[in-house]
Design a protein around this motif. Sequence first.
Motif, PDB file in Angstrom:
ATOM      1  N   THR A  96      48.785 110.576 -48.294  1.00  0.00           N
ATOM      2  CA  THR A  96      48.795 111.217 -46.860  1.00  0.00           C
ATOM      3  C   THR A  96      48.525 112.805 -47.007  1.00  0.00           C
ATOM      4  O   THR A  96      47.947 113.350 -46.130  1.00  0.00           O
ATOM      5  CB  THR A  96      49.950 111.004 -46.052  1.00  0.00           C
ATOM      6  OG1 THR A  96      50.903 111.824 -46.599  1.00  0.00           O
ATOM      7  CG2 THR A  96      50.459 109.536 -45.814  1.00  0.00           C
ATOM      8  N   PHE A  97      49.126 113.163 -48.014  1.00  0.00           N
ATOM      9  CA  PHE A  97      48.792 114.568 -48.412  1.00  0.00           C
ATOM     10  C   PHE A  97      47.370 115.008 -48.690  1.00  0.00           C
ATOM     11  O   PHE A  97      46.729 116.151 -48.513  1.00  0.00           O
ATOM     12  CB  PHE A  97      49.895 115.448 -49.128  1.00  0.00           C
ATOM     13  CG  PHE A  97      51.136 115.654 -48.553  1.00  0.00           C
ATOM     14  CD1 PHE A  97      51.307 116.587 -47.788  1.00  0.00           C
ATOM     15  CD2 PHE A  97      52.145 114.732 -48.976  1.00  0.00           C
ATOM     16  CE1 PHE A  97      52.546 117.119 -47.257  1.00  0.00           C
ATOM     17  CE2 PHE A  97      53.413 114.904 -48.282  1.00  0.00           C
ATOM     18  CZ  PHE A  97      53.708 116.110 -47.237  1.00  0.00           C
ATOM     19  N   HIS A 152      48.242 115.312 -44.316  1.00  0.00           N
ATOM     20  CA  HIS A 152      49.394 114.863 -43.898  1.00  0.00           C
ATOM     21  C   HIS A 152      49.564 115.424 -42.634  1.00  0.00           C
ATOM     22  O   HIS A 152      49.973 114.666 -41.572  1.00  0.00           O
ATOM     23  CB  HIS A 152      50.682 115.255 -44.714  1.00  0.00           C
ATOM     24  CG  HIS A 152      51.831 114.889 -44.310  1.00  0.00           C
ATOM     25  ND1 HIS A 152      52.398 113.509 -44.850  1.00  0.00           N
ATOM     26  CD2 HIS A 152      52.963 115.449 -43.626  1.00  0.00           C
ATOM     27  CE1 HIS A 152      53.438 113.314 -44.195  1.00  0.00           C
ATOM     28  NE2 HIS A 152      54.010 114.310 -43.562  1.00  0.00           N
TER      29      HIS A 152
END
Length: 257
Positions: free
Chosen positions: A137-138, A142
């Motif tokens: 996600t980052f 994110h």
Amino acid sequence: MARIAAFIYGAASYLLMFGVFLYLFGFLAGFGVPKGINDGAATPFGLALLINTGLILLFGFQHSVMARPGFKAWWTRIVPKPIERSTYVLISTLLFVLLFWQWRPMEATIWSIESTAGQAVVWSIYALGIVLLFASTFVINHFDLFGLRQIWLNLTQQPYTHLSFSVTWFYRFVRHPLYVGWFMIFWATPQMTFGHLLLAVGMSAYILIAIRYEERDLVKFHGEAYREYQRKVPMLVPRPGKVHDEVKADPGFPAAT
């Protein structure tokens, strides 16, 4: 005042989502939470199967439909664009809460790993899945994925811009490392009960269906750039020698999950 309210709403949705994710990890592992996947009052098998399947279908339907561009175009006539993603996150989170609350245990054992070494291996895979999930996600941003970037830009009166197309880190090996993390989380358990298996199969089926629609949207958005990415990089299982060069270029790469 409206921008501040939107920011508070989005931040609260994110914090609730984060807490529910932590609960989900404990729910699947069966420790650290009041109710795990194999806990709860005994329910006749047929009724438990019906309820649990319904909960999975409800989550999958909401998660898929609300992520589609056509729905978003209609939905943002009702919900302001800066909080559209936060609302998606909030509804998904509440459906997870409903699943935890209403899930019925189905305790028939499919497999059970008794050795300490075997359990250590399985729990290591489980933990690695959680790390891969959050790390992915980052890599794709994110804060945009969970709506925080949108509410911040709205608060500071900056226009929203789509993220640039990026192929870096895990995305050089597989197109959906975030989903790989989810597969590891759902399937890695030393004791697989029928209820756990049902949830793992249901969520896996949803993921595979979601990938089809997500990639269709990405091809429409990026055209040949994403088709080339599909040709060069496998969907979920890395293959030796199949590593995409790092790329970062416009147009944007919106998260569809």
